[in-house]
Each structure stands twice: as structure tokens, then as C-alpha cells.
Write an enzyme that holds these catalytic residues in place. Structure first.
Site, PDB file in Angstrom:
ATOM      1  N   ASP A  79       0.794  -1.353   0.015  1.00 12.59           N
ATOM      2  CA  ASP A  79      -0.030  -0.041  -0.103  1.00 12.59           C
ATOM      3  C   ASP A  79       0.965   1.417   0.049  1.00 12.59           C
ATOM      4  O   ASP A  79       1.961   1.148   0.252  1.00 12.59           O
ATOM      5  CB  ASP A  79      -0.941  -0.065   1.085  1.00 12.59           C
ATOM      6  CG  ASP A  79      -0.391  -0.046   2.714  1.00 12.59           C
ATOM      7  OD1 ASP A  79       0.860  -0.814   2.679  1.00 12.59           O
ATOM      8  OD2 ASP A  79      -0.729   0.444   3.405  1.00 12.59           O
ATOM      9  N   GLU A 137      -0.712  -1.989   5.163  1.00 12.47           N
ATOM     10  CA  GLU A 137       0.148  -2.114   6.256  1.00 12.47           C
ATOM     11  C   GLU A 137       0.152  -0.681   7.131  1.00 12.47           C
ATOM     12  O   GLU A 137       0.492  -0.843   8.226  1.00 12.47           O
ATOM     13  CB  GLU A 137       1.658  -2.285   5.697  1.00 12.47           C
ATOM     14  CG  GLU A 137       2.869  -2.637   6.784  1.00 12.47           C
ATOM     15  CD  GLU A 137       3.124  -1.603   7.629  1.00 12.47           C
ATOM     16  OE1 GLU A 137       3.406  -1.581   8.713  1.00 12.47           O
ATOM     17  OE2 GLU A 137       3.378  -0.514   7.037  1.00 12.47           O
ATOM     18  N   GLU A 138      -0.205   0.268   6.736  1.00 15.17           N
ATOM     19  CA  GLU A 138      -0.121   1.656   7.131  1.00 15.17           C
ATOM     20  C   GLU A 138      -1.116   2.047   7.924  1.00 15.17           C
ATOM     21  O   GLU A 138      -1.822   2.992   7.753  1.00 15.17           O
ATOM     22  CB  GLU A 138      -0.024   2.970   5.805  1.00 15.17           C
ATOM     23  CG  GLU A 138       1.171   2.611   4.736  1.00 15.17           C
ATOM     24  CD  GLU A 138       2.725   3.062   5.566  1.00 15.17           C
ATOM     25  OE1 GLU A 138       2.637   3.285   6.829  1.00 15.17           O
ATOM     26  OE2 GLU A 138       3.579   2.769   4.992  1.00 15.17           O
ATOM     27  N   HIS A 364       8.012   8.229   4.766  1.00 13.68           N
ATOM     28  CA  HIS A 364       6.870   9.118   4.763  1.00 13.68           C
ATOM     29  C   HIS A 364       6.951  10.700   4.567  1.00 13.68           C
ATOM     30  O   HIS A 364       6.265  11.377   4.798  1.00 13.68           O
ATOM     31  CB  HIS A 364       6.006   8.945   6.142  1.00 13.68           C
ATOM     32  CG  HIS A 364       5.735   7.384   6.522  1.00 13.68           C
ATOM     33  ND1 HIS A 364       4.634   7.138   7.376  1.00 13.68           N
ATOM     34  CD2 HIS A 364       5.960   6.381   5.742  1.00 13.68           C
ATOM     35  CE1 HIS A 364       4.440   5.781   7.427  1.00 13.68           C
ATOM     36  NE2 HIS A 364       5.469   5.188   6.500  1.00 13.68           N
TER      37      HIS A 364
END
Ligand code: NI
Length: 392
Positions: A79, A137-138, A364
Site C-alpha cells: 500500500d 500495512e500503513e 513518509h
């Protein structure tokens, strides 16, 4: 052991093309429809049996070795994030507001490359490799949902492996360690309710802002005074909201934040101390207190035996690399921990920054990008670790 690094380098154009295509088309957790379509197509093209639609957009494929043996699982997350890309790369995101800013595009490319490497050497595999491409996953619960929807059943793996390309370290660095490598993550939420009033007449109010200030200061002692100095604990207040006007003491105050630790006992201690500090100081300052603390992800704690297999593969395939076995690599969290709660396994890191190329931004960050030289390294190490693990 096949020379997976040479073979992965020969597949570099393939890995890079997959990675760049996915990078241009990032998708958020549980919405990775295009991404999982590509994964399924690529896996079917090399003749693998593929199951789609696990946890909405998850994909599972099996590689059966020529000889009987155990089942092991390799997991790759797929993702992207709600970040507007600022890399200026030719292959930058074409989906406004979305970006592969954690490198999961690379993870998919690595996973598909591993599938090719292992599939080519089926005759040398004793057992079955289960490839798991996991959505979300985030923070949206991808691993938990995969486990609930049967990712660890029929067939059930006896060991699991996961990896992260790692922009905290340069290309050539490998983080392979037994024990804790990533922290647990919890979220907390506090509401302090006092009595609002005029900013010039504080004696007629119960000021939740002053109470909050003392709570925030006192909470710093959880890491500095309550945690064993040789261990680690983070408590961060990341969101604070109270009041609207310069001359009004607000009625209530809300705070949110996160707690990180490696050891379950440190985590539990931090929960208990934060609860005591918030309730105790809040009450002493005359406020009504509400607090909730919720664990989101357990710590990533690597199994020693599985880790030895990864280390063996690293030393065989990437002998000139900087192998870091210290562990406790980051207070960041990773939902791979959910699989490890059921199946012993190892999560390892492959360094991916390159200062000369300006590829220095962390995960990020809107300028996050990595040296694609990590793709063959990571694919080789994962494939090699799988072979080692099936042997042991
Ligand atoms: Ni990530």
C-alpha cells in the site's frame, strides 16, 4: 545455494519497471485494486497458483518445491500513503495526494522478483514457499485482516519472513538481528474537562490547559525515570486541542499521542504510568479525566533460528555488505508482528539511501525515494533466506 544476487541483477530491468509503474500509480490500504491485479498477473505468468481477494486486495501464491518439506511464508506489503509527492522524479505519482512514500512499491517489485528467482530453482527447494502480498500495512489493519481471512492456514507456514527497504541506512547496509527490531505502537487519547470562563478571571475557572501542561511534563518521566535506561520507551503527545479565543479559558482539552516500546513489560508499565499520571494530576487540578490507551501493533520480535537462516544467506550472497546484528533498529512499528504472534519469523532491513544521488529522505517524507540498487540486494537476500530456511 544459487547465486541469487547475480540472478537478481539480471532481473533488475524487470524489478525497476514494476517498481516505477507502481510508484506512478499508488493506492491506499484495501484499495490496491490495480496493484494487486498486476501482482496476480505477474505471478500467473510464471505459472504459479494464485489466490486473490484475501483481505480485499491481498494476493497469495504458492511455489511448490520438487522435494517435500515445510511451508514457509514470505510477506510483502503493497500500500501507499496519503502524501503529495515532491520528488520531481520522472516516475512520480500520477494519483494526486497519494504517494509510495514508504517504499512498498519496491517491496512488491522485490516480491515478484523473489517469485521468479525461487520458481527458477524449484528443483532445489525442499518444501513450499507461500508468497503473501498484503494490503494496508500503513495502520489500517492489513496483517490482522489477512490472518483473520486465513493467510496462515491451508497450508500453514511454520516460519515467516518479511523485509523493509530502509532509508535510515545507506545502500550496502543489512539489518538482520534476533530479538526485538521494531517497537510496539499504542495510541492514547485524553480528555480533561474543567470549568471554562473569562481569561482574566482564572480563579472562577478550572483550567484544563494548565492541568494538561503538567501532565505532559510529568509524562516525560515515564521514559526518563520509570524505564530501565538500557531499554527504551517513547511517549509522544502529537495532538493537543483546546479553546478558540484568546480571552476564554476553555471548558475542556483533548490530547492524543503514541506509546512505543520493545518489551511487553515496558509497554505495560508505560500504559499504567500514563494512566496514573493523567488521572492523578488531572484530579489534583480539579478536572474530570477520561483516558483510553489502545495497542495498535505488537513489537516485531525476531525468532533466533529464522534469523540465523537470513544471516547465513546474507553472508553467502552479499559478503561485502555491512551486516548489522545489533537489533532494535527503530521505534517505528510494523504489522508483520501480527504474523509473528502466530508463526516464528524474522523481519529484516536492507539499506537504501544514497547521499551522492540525493536519495536521503526518510520514510513518509514527500521527497522520499530510494536507490533502486536495493531491489536486487533485497530480492537475493529474501530468496536466499527462503532456501536456507527450507534447509534447516
Ligand atoms: Ni513501510
Amino acid at each position: 545455494m544459487p547465486d541469487f544476487y547475480s540472478e537478481a541483477k539480471k532481473l533488475f530491468a524487470y524489478s525497476q519497471a514494476i517498481r516505477r509503474d507502481l510508484h506512478q500509480h499508488p493506492e491506499l490500504g484495501f484499495q490496491e485494486v490495480r496493484t494487486s491485479g498486476i501482482i496476480a498477473k505477474e505471478l500467473r505468468e510464471i505459472g504459479l497458483e494464485v489466490t486473490t481477494g484475501i483481505a480485499k486486495t491481498g494476493v497469495i501464491a504458492m511455489i511448490d518445491g520438487a522435494k517435500p518439506g515445510p511451508v514457509i511464508m514470505l510477506r510483502f506489503d503493497i500500500d501507499a500513503l496519503p502524501i503529495s509527492e515532491q520528488t520531481g522524479a520522472d516516475y512520480a505519482s500520477q494519483n494526486p495526494g497519494l504517494m509510495h512514500a514508504c517504499g512498498h512499491d519496491g517491496h512488491v517489485a522485490i516480491g515478484l522478483t523473489v517469485a521468479r528467482l525461487l520458481n527458477e530453482h524449484r528443483d532445489q527447494l525442499s518444501g513450499t514457499v507461500k508468497l503473501v502480498f498484503q494490503p494496508a500495512e500503513e495502520g489500517a489493519g492489513g496483517a490482522e485482516t489477512m490472518v483473520k481471512e486465513g493467510a496462515l492456514e491451508s497450508p500453514a507456514p511454520v516460519r515467516c519472513l518479511g523485509l523493509h527497504i530502509w532509508n535510515e541506512k545507506p545502500l550496502g547496509w543489512l539489518g538482520v538481528a534476533a530479538g526485538p527490531v521494531m517497537a510496539s505502537a499504542a495510541t492514547f487519547s485524553v480528555t480533561l474537562t474543567g470549568k471554562g470562563g473569562h481569561g482574566a478571571m482564572p480563579h472562577q475557572t478550572i483550567d484544563p490547559v494548565v492541568a494538561a501542561a503538567q501532565i505532559i511534563s510529568a509524562a516525560q518521566t515515564i521514559s526518563s525515570r520509570n524505564t530501565d535506561p538500557q531499554k527504551a520507551c517513547v511517549i509522544s503527545f502529537c495532538s493537543i486541542h483546546a479553546g478558540d479565543a484568546f480571552n476564554v479559558i476553555p471548558q475542556a482539552m483533548e490530547m492524543k499521542g503514541t506509546i512505543r516500546a520493545f518489551e511487553p513489560e515496558v509497554e505495560q508499565m508505560a500504559y499504567k504510568r500514563l494512566d496514573e499520571i493523567v488521572r492523578g494530576i488531572g484530579a489534583a487540578m480539579g478536572c474530570q479525566v477520561e483516558i483510553s490507551i489502545t495497542n495498535i501493533t505488537p513489537a516485531v520480535i525476531n525468532d533466533p533460528q529464522t534469523t540465523s537462516a537470513v544471516k547465513q544467506a546474507a553472508q553467502t550472497l552479499l559478503p561485502d555488505h555491512d551486516l548489522d546484528e545489533r537489533g532494535r533498529f527503530t521505534m517505528g512499528a510494523e504489522d508483520f508482528a501480527y504474523y509473528q504472534q502466530k508463526v516464528p519469523g524474522t523481519f529484516f532491513f536492507v539499506g537504501s539511501t544514497n547521499a551522492e544521488k540525493g536519495l536521503i529522505y526518510g520514510h513518509h517524507h514527500p521527497k522520499f525515494d530510494f536507490d533502486e540498487g536495493v531491489l536486487p540486494r533485497a530480492a537475493a537476500l529474501m530468496a536466499g533466506a527462503a532456501v536456507e530456511l527450507l534447509k534447516s
